[in-house]
Design a protein around this motif. Structure first.
Motif, mmCIF file in Angstrom:
data_model
loop_
_atom_site.group_PDB
_atom_site.id
_atom_site.type_symbol
_atom_site.label_atom_id
_atom_site.label_comp_id
_atom_site.label_asym_id
_atom_site.label_seq_id
_atom_site.Cartn_x
_atom_site.Cartn_y
_atom_site.Cartn_z
ATOM 1 N N SER A 54 0.841 -1.207 0.000
ATOM 2 C CA SER A 54 0.000 0.000 0.000
ATOM 3 C C SER A 54 0.876 1.257 0.000
ATOM 4 O O SER A 54 0.560 2.238 -0.675
ATOM 5 C CB SER A 54 -0.901 -0.033 1.243
ATOM 6 O OG SER A 54 -1.724 1.101 1.298
ATOM 7 N N THR A 67 -6.655 -3.217 -0.912
ATOM 8 C CA THR A 67 -7.826 -4.108 -0.876
ATOM 9 C C THR A 67 -7.406 -5.579 -0.974
ATOM 10 O O THR A 67 -6.263 -5.891 -1.354
ATOM 11 C CB THR A 67 -8.756 -3.806 -2.071
ATOM 12 O OG1 THR A 67 -8.038 -4.118 -3.277
ATOM 13 C CG2 THR A 67 -9.190 -2.353 -2.100
ATOM 14 N N ASN A 69 -8.499 -7.671 -3.212
ATOM 15 C CA ASN A 69 -8.211 -7.949 -4.631
ATOM 16 C C ASN A 69 -6.792 -7.516 -4.993
ATOM 17 O O ASN A 69 -6.090 -8.217 -5.730
ATOM 18 C CB ASN A 69 -9.200 -7.214 -5.544
ATOM 19 C CG ASN A 69 -10.538 -7.923 -5.591
ATOM 20 O OD1 ASN A 69 -10.648 -9.079 -5.216
ATOM 21 N ND2 ASN A 69 -11.554 -7.209 -6.040
ATOM 22 N N GLU A 70 -6.364 -6.357 -4.486
ATOM 23 C CA GLU A 70 -5.013 -5.873 -4.797
ATOM 24 C C GLU A 70 -3.958 -6.787 -4.161
ATOM 25 O O GLU A 70 -2.936 -7.096 -4.779
ATOM 26 C CB GLU A 70 -4.842 -4.422 -4.324
ATOM 27 C CG GLU A 70 -5.593 -3.447 -5.216
ATOM 28 C CD GLU A 70 -5.761 -2.052 -4.614
ATOM 29 O OE1 GLU A 70 -6.070 -1.136 -5.386
ATOM 30 O OE2 GLU A 70 -5.611 -1.879 -3.383
ATOM 31 N N SER A 95 -10.407 -6.992 6.181
ATOM 32 C CA SER A 95 -10.790 -8.271 5.568
ATOM 33 C C SER A 95 -10.899 -9.387 6.596
ATOM 34 O O SER A 95 -11.211 -10.524 6.245
ATOM 35 C CB SER A 95 -9.780 -8.661 4.481
ATOM 36 O OG SER A 95 -8.558 -9.053 5.064
ATOM 37 N N SER A 106 -11.839 -14.443 3.411
ATOM 38 C CA SER A 106 -10.720 -13.648 2.870
ATOM 39 C C SER A 106 -9.477 -14.533 2.707
ATOM 40 O O SER A 106 -8.789 -14.486 1.679
ATOM 41 C CB SER A 106 -10.371 -12.489 3.813
ATOM 42 O OG SER A 106 -11.484 -11.669 4.023
#
Ligand code: KIV
Length: 271
Positions: A54, A67, A69-70, A95, A106
Motif C-alpha cells: 500500500s 484491498t 483484490n489488490e 478483511s 478472505s
C-alpha cells in the motif's frame, strides 16, 4: 552451519526445525514477479507479500487502503516467481477484523486465487476467533504483534511499542495465545530488543523481528527499504544494502541524455 539452506521448498515445518536448530530465518517482502524471482534465487527462506505494498507500490500514506483484490494480484505475481521460499500474504485491513466467517473467506480467497502458502494477521487475543477459524481450515497463520501498522490511527504514531510494563506483559500474553492457537510464527515489529528476546525464548514457534533486535529467530525487512529505493525512510533499525534511489536516478538520467543526444540507439542496437 545452516543445514536447511539447501532444502528444495521451505515449509512451516522447515521454519520450526530452523528455530529448533538455532538457524536464523531470513524474510523479505516482495510484491511482484521480477523482484520475487531475484529474492527467491538469492536463497531467502520466506517472502512476505506485505500490505506495505500500500505504501511502497501504491504510494498511500498508510497500509489501510489496500484491498483484498489488490493483495491477491500482488500475491499471485510473487507466487509465479518463487520456487523455494514460503510465501506469506498479509490479510489486508478490513478483511478479517469484522467476524471470523469473513476472515476465513478472505484467507480462502488468498489461498485459492494466488496460490500462496499462508497468511499473516495483525493482532493478538482480540482476533483469536478469526485466527482459529482460519487455522481450522488448514491455512497456516503467521501472527504480527508490537507495532501493527493497520492500527496506526489507534496508536497515533509509528514509535517503538511495548516500552511500558503493561503493554509488554500484554504482548507476551498475546504471543502465548497465538502460539497456543497454532500460529506457525510471529512477527514482532518495533519493540525493545530485550522484550523480543524474552518472547523468542519463552515461545516455541519462530519469532521474526523487524526493529526488534538480534535475539529473535529471524529478521524481515521491506525490500524497497533495504535496497534504498525510498531515500526518505531512515529508521534506526533499517540497514540499507544499496542505494538504488541514486543508482536508478543515474541510469534514468543517462538514458534521457542518450535519447536526447541521439546516442541511443546506435548502429548495433537496431535491425
Ligand atoms: O507489510 C509488511 O511489510 C509487514 C512487515 C513490515 C513485517 O508487515
Amino acid at each position: 552451519m545452516s543445514v536447511h539452506k539447501d532444502v528444495k521448498k521451505v515449509t512451516t515445518h522447515v521454519l520450526q526445525e530452523m528455530k529448533n536448530a538455532g538457524e536464523k530465518i531470513t524474510m523479505l517482502t516482495g510484491y511482484d514477479f521480477s523482484m520475487a524471482r531475484i529474492i527467491d534465487n538469492a536463497g531467502i527462506d520466506v517472502i512476505l507479500v506485505g500490505d506495505s505494498a500500500s505504501n511502497v507500490m501504491a504510494g498511500h500514506e498508510t497500509t489501510l487502503p489496500i484491498t483484498l483484490n489488490e493483495m491477491i494480484y500482488h500475491a499471485s505475481s510473487v507466487v509465479r516467481g518463487v520456487d523455494r521460499a514460503l510465501v506469506v500474504v498479509d490479510l489486508p485491513f478490513g478483511s478479517y477484523q469484522g467476524n471470523s466467517k469473513e476472515a476465513l473467506s478472505s484467507a480462502i480467497r488468498i489461498m485459492k486465487e494466488s496460490g500462496a502458502h499462508s497468511v499473516k494477521m495483525e493482532g493478538g487475543q482480540e482476533i483469536l476467533e478469526s485466527i482459529t477459524r482460519i487455522l481450522t481450515a488448514g491455512i497456516p497463520v503467521m501472527g504480527h504483534l508490537g507495532l501493527t501498522p493497520q492500527s496506526i490511527y489507534k496508536f497515533g504514531t509509528y514509535v517503538v511499542r511495548a516500552k511500558e510494563k503493561d503493554e509488554a506483559a500484554l504482548l507476551i500474553e498475546d504471543a502465548k495465545a497465538l502460539e497456543a492457537a497454532g500460529c506457525f510464527a510471529i512477527v514482532l515489529e518495533k519493540i525493545p530488543a530485550d522484550l523480543a528476546t524474552k518472547v523468542a525464548k519463552e515461545i516455541t514457534i519462530p519469532i521474526i523481528g523487524i526493529g526488534a533486535g538480534g535475539g529473535v529467530d529471524g529478521q524481515v525487512l521491506v525490500v524497497h527499504d533495504m535496497l534504498g529505493i525510498n531515500n526518505e525512510f531512515n529508521p534506526r533499525f533499517l540497514r540499507k544494502y544499496n542505494n538504488l534511489y541514486e543508482q536508478m536516478t543515474g541510469s534514468f538520467k543517462e538514458y534521457i541524455n542518450d535519447v536526447r543526444s541521439g546516442d541511443f540507439p546506435n548502429e548495433e542496437e537496431q535491425y
